[in-house]
Each structure stands twice: as structure tokens, then as C-alpha cells.
Design an enzyme around this catalytic site. Structure first.
Site, short mmCIF file in Angstrom:
data_model
loop_
_atom_site.label_atom_id
_atom_site.label_comp_id
_atom_site.label_asym_id
_atom_site.label_seq_id
_atom_site.Cartn_x
_atom_site.Cartn_y
_atom_site.Cartn_z
N ALA A 238 32.37 5.83 -30.08
CA ALA A 238 32.07 4.39 -30.00
C ALA A 238 31.92 3.80 -31.40
O ALA A 238 32.88 3.31 -32.00
CB ALA A 238 30.82 4.17 -29.16
N ARG A 239 30.72 3.89 -31.95
CA ARG A 239 30.46 3.46 -33.32
C ARG A 239 29.42 4.38 -33.93
O ARG A 239 28.44 4.77 -33.26
CB ARG A 239 29.93 2.02 -33.35
CG ARG A 239 30.99 0.93 -33.19
CD ARG A 239 31.95 0.89 -34.38
NE ARG A 239 32.93 -0.19 -34.29
CZ ARG A 239 34.19 -0.06 -33.85
NH1 ARG A 239 34.63 1.10 -33.41
NH2 ARG A 239 35.01 -1.09 -33.85
N ASP A 263 34.04 10.94 -33.84
CA ASP A 263 35.22 10.23 -34.34
C ASP A 263 34.80 9.04 -35.20
O ASP A 263 35.63 8.43 -35.86
CB ASP A 263 36.07 9.74 -33.15
CG ASP A 263 37.39 9.10 -33.58
OD1 ASP A 263 38.07 9.69 -34.44
OD2 ASP A 263 37.73 8.01 -33.08
N GLU A 268 32.06 4.79 -43.00
CA GLU A 268 33.47 5.24 -42.99
C GLU A 268 34.22 4.59 -44.15
O GLU A 268 33.99 3.41 -44.42
CB GLU A 268 34.12 4.83 -41.67
CG GLU A 268 33.48 5.48 -40.47
CD GLU A 268 34.09 4.99 -39.14
OE1 GLU A 268 35.13 4.30 -39.17
OE2 GLU A 268 33.51 5.30 -38.10
N HIS A 286 38.10 8.56 -37.08
CA HIS A 286 38.19 7.26 -36.36
C HIS A 286 39.63 7.00 -35.88
O HIS A 286 40.28 6.04 -36.30
CB HIS A 286 37.70 6.11 -37.25
CG HIS A 286 37.33 4.88 -36.46
ND1 HIS A 286 36.32 4.04 -36.82
CD2 HIS A 286 37.86 4.36 -35.32
CE1 HIS A 286 36.22 3.05 -35.95
NE2 HIS A 286 37.17 3.22 -35.02
N GLY A 288 40.42 7.03 -32.40
CA GLY A 288 40.38 6.84 -30.95
C GLY A 288 41.56 6.05 -30.41
O GLY A 288 42.11 6.37 -29.36
N SER A 289 41.97 5.02 -31.11
CA SER A 289 43.05 4.17 -30.59
C SER A 289 44.40 4.49 -31.25
O SER A 289 45.37 3.75 -31.08
CB SER A 289 42.71 2.70 -30.84
OG SER A 289 42.58 2.44 -32.23
#
Ligand code: DGY
Length: 320
Positions: A238-239, A263, A268, A286, A288-289
Site C-alpha cells: 500500500a504505502r 514493496d 523511497e 514499488h 505493484g502496478s
């Protein structure tokens, strides 16, 4: 009629940039350089709208200093915690995001974190790449079985619900906490917990899917980690802000947590160096997408929102 001018802060997929070239006067960033706040403000001077990513920070100060001609910030992201939404409202700037289109990719990645952390994937891979794999024994690289375990999900929005669906493929028993209870069909047999007090003690695996809000900052802290079963596994796609990273590291070192998969991080991409020292931490940058399909869909969704705004219509994904 002249085309609206659009500042695109990062390099976007070719299909998305082609559509921008067709419909807008695009101000592109072919080198994909991360702009400073000063540069963001300066380059916005020639634009009617901005298409940024979560890597650009629109603090209240930055938003106040944007030129008055900026009508919209159409994010290439579902998360909008990098934008001060109140400041945007005050300045009359419309803000949009890209929900739905990254749900499958992010849920997929959550399963990767669960499996990777539980089965010590990066530890095994590192061993082989370093040329250090020199044995096999029943005691070698033993991890935690995922099948049939209880999965606690905090935040049962779109991604949480698809993660639950994927996890059912591993016969996991789903428990969740959410601001409001889902209807029965959406729950699909998952058990609702009105608060974390009952969810945490039975979460052998815990997946975080809540947004970064003032009330979720450091939500997973030392006290809550202690309420998880010994040897639990935590994953976060998520974050980073929703996890107290000191507490997570302590629990991974003490063995309270068997493993974790991350992730996303507080800082970051300059994550704390001690993360990389922990063998029981499965780390991704990071992503995820980060699938071709999803990145195209995110760009098109951001452009659909902009098209609506410049046509004088309400954009589908307005968040401010
Ligand atoms: C999102 O869309 O919020 C992802 O984290 C990528 O920015």
C-alpha cells in the site's frame, strides 16, 4: 481550436504518449528525470494541466505557487498522498487519480510478497547467484506454508478484495478490517472485524491495503505487531507510511515475525540500509502496478479524466 498544454512529469508508455501527442500540446520528460519542486513550478508555467506520478510532491506550498492557469493535476496513480488536496481545492485545481486499473496488478504483487516472504525466495535466489548453494538437507531453507493459513487484510477496498480472491486460491481463510463492512456478496465468506483487536491475534499472514491517511500513519506499530501470532508474516503493497519501520525491523530481528514482504517504504527510493541486511525480508522496489497492461491503462485513465475536464465535464475519478 488550440490544444490544451499538458506537463507530463515522467516518461510514460509509448501508447499513452502517442495519445497525448494527438490530443494535447505535450511537454514531455524524455530523460525521465525526477523534477525538483522548483522545476515543477517552473515547467508548469507553460501548461494548462499536469499529469504527474506519486514521485512528484504537491505540497500546499508547491500548489500555492503553481501558475493560476493550471486547471488540473491528473495523477498517474491511485494513491494521492503526494498531493495536498485541501490546497488544491482552495486554489480551484481539480485533482484526479486512476483507481480500478491497477487492482489486479497490485493484488498479484501482494501474492508475490506473501509467497516470496513465506518461502524465502530472495534469500534462495541470492544464495544461488552468489555461487553459495552447496547443500540440500531437510533443514535447508525451510519456510512457512501459505496454503490453508489465515490471512488478515487491513483495508478491504478494490485491491484488498482481489487479494482475498487470489488468496482463496491457496485455500487461505480471509479475515478483514475496513472502515465499513462490505455487503455479503463482496465479502464472499470473509470474516469482518470491526477493529484490529480481534483481527490481529488470528492473522498468520497480514496484508496491508489501506491508504496513507493521518489515521493510518504507523498503523502497524510495535504494540500491534505484538498482537500478531508468533511467526506471523506481514506484507505491504500500500504505502510505506502505514508501517512503523523501526518496529518492523525489531520484530524481524527478534523472530516475532517470521518474515515480511515490502514493496513500499517510508523514504523511497532511499530506503533505510538496515532493510537490506535482513534475510527474512523480501524487498521489491514499488512495482505493484508495473505491468505493461496496467501502466497503459493508468495513462489512458488519467487522460480520460483530462479529456473530461477540458470538455467541461465532471471527470470520473475526481478526488479534489
Ligand atoms: C499508485 O498508483 O498509487 C502506485 O503506488 C503507483 O504510484
Amino acid at each position: 481550436m488550440s490544444k490544451p498544454s499538458l506537463l507530463i512529469t515522467r516518461k510514460l508508455p509509448a501508447n499513452v504518449e502517442a495519445r497525448i501527442q494527438r490530443d494535447y500540446e505535450g511537454i514531455f520528460n524524455p530523460e525521465d528525470r525526477l523534477y525538483s519542486s522548483e522545476e515543477l513550478i517552473e515547467y508548469s508555467g507553460r501548461a494548462d494541466a499536469i499529469l504527474p506520478c506519486h514521485t512528484e510532491h504537491f505540497s500546499a506550498d508547491v500548489i500555492r505557487r503553481l501558475p493560476d492557469r493550471i486547471r488540473a493535476i491528473a495523477n498517474f496513480s491511485v494513491g494521492v498522498d503526494h498531493c495536498d488536496l485541501d490546497a488544491a481545492r482552495q486554489k480551484g485545481i481539480v485533482v484526479t487519480n486512476t483507481p480500478d486499473v491497477l487492482t489486479d496488478a497490485t493484488a498479484e504483487l501482494t501474492m508475490l510478497l506473501i509467497l516470496g516472504a513465506a518461502r524465502r525466495a530472495s534469500e534462495g535466489e541470492r544464495l544461488i547467484r552468489a555461487g553459495q548453494w552447496n547443500t540440500w538437507s531437510p533443514a535447508f531453507m525451510v519456510g512457512t506454508q501459505v496454503t490453508g493459513k489465515r490471512l488478515g487484510i487491513i483495508g478491504m477496498g478494490r485491491v484488498g478484495q482481489v487479494t482475498a480472491r487470489r488468496a482463496r486460491g491457496f485455500d487461505m481463510e480471509i479475515h478483514y478490517h475496513n472502515r465499513r463492512r462490505l455487503d455479503r456478496a463482496a465479502e464472499n465468506g470473509a470474516t469482518y472485524h470491526e477493529n484490529l483487536d480481534t483481527l490481529l491475534p488470528l492473522s498468520e499472514f497480514l496484508a496491508l491495503h489501506c491508504p496513507n491517511l493521518p489515521e493510518t500513519h504507523d498503523l502497524l506499530n510495535a504494540e500491534r505487531i505484538n498482537r500478531l501470532p508468533d511467526g506471523a508474516i506481514v506484507v505491504n503493497s500500500a504505502r510505506g507510511a502505514v508501517v512503523d519501520e523501526d518496529a518492523l525491523i525489531d520484530a524481524l530481528k527478534s523472530g516475532k515475525l517470521a518474515a515480511a514482504g515490502l514493496d513500499v517504504y517510508k523514504n523511497e527510493p532511499a530506503i533505510r540500509p538496515d532493510f537490506a541486511e535482513l534475510d527474512n525480508l523480501f524487498l521489491l522496489p514499488h512495482v505493484g502496478s508495473a505491468t505493461r497492461e496496467t501502466r497503459d491503462a493508468m495513462g489512458f485513465r488519467a487522460l480520460d479524466n483530462l479529456d473530461a475536464i477540458f470538455a467541461g465535464e465532471e471527470p470520473k475519478d475526481r478526488v479534489a
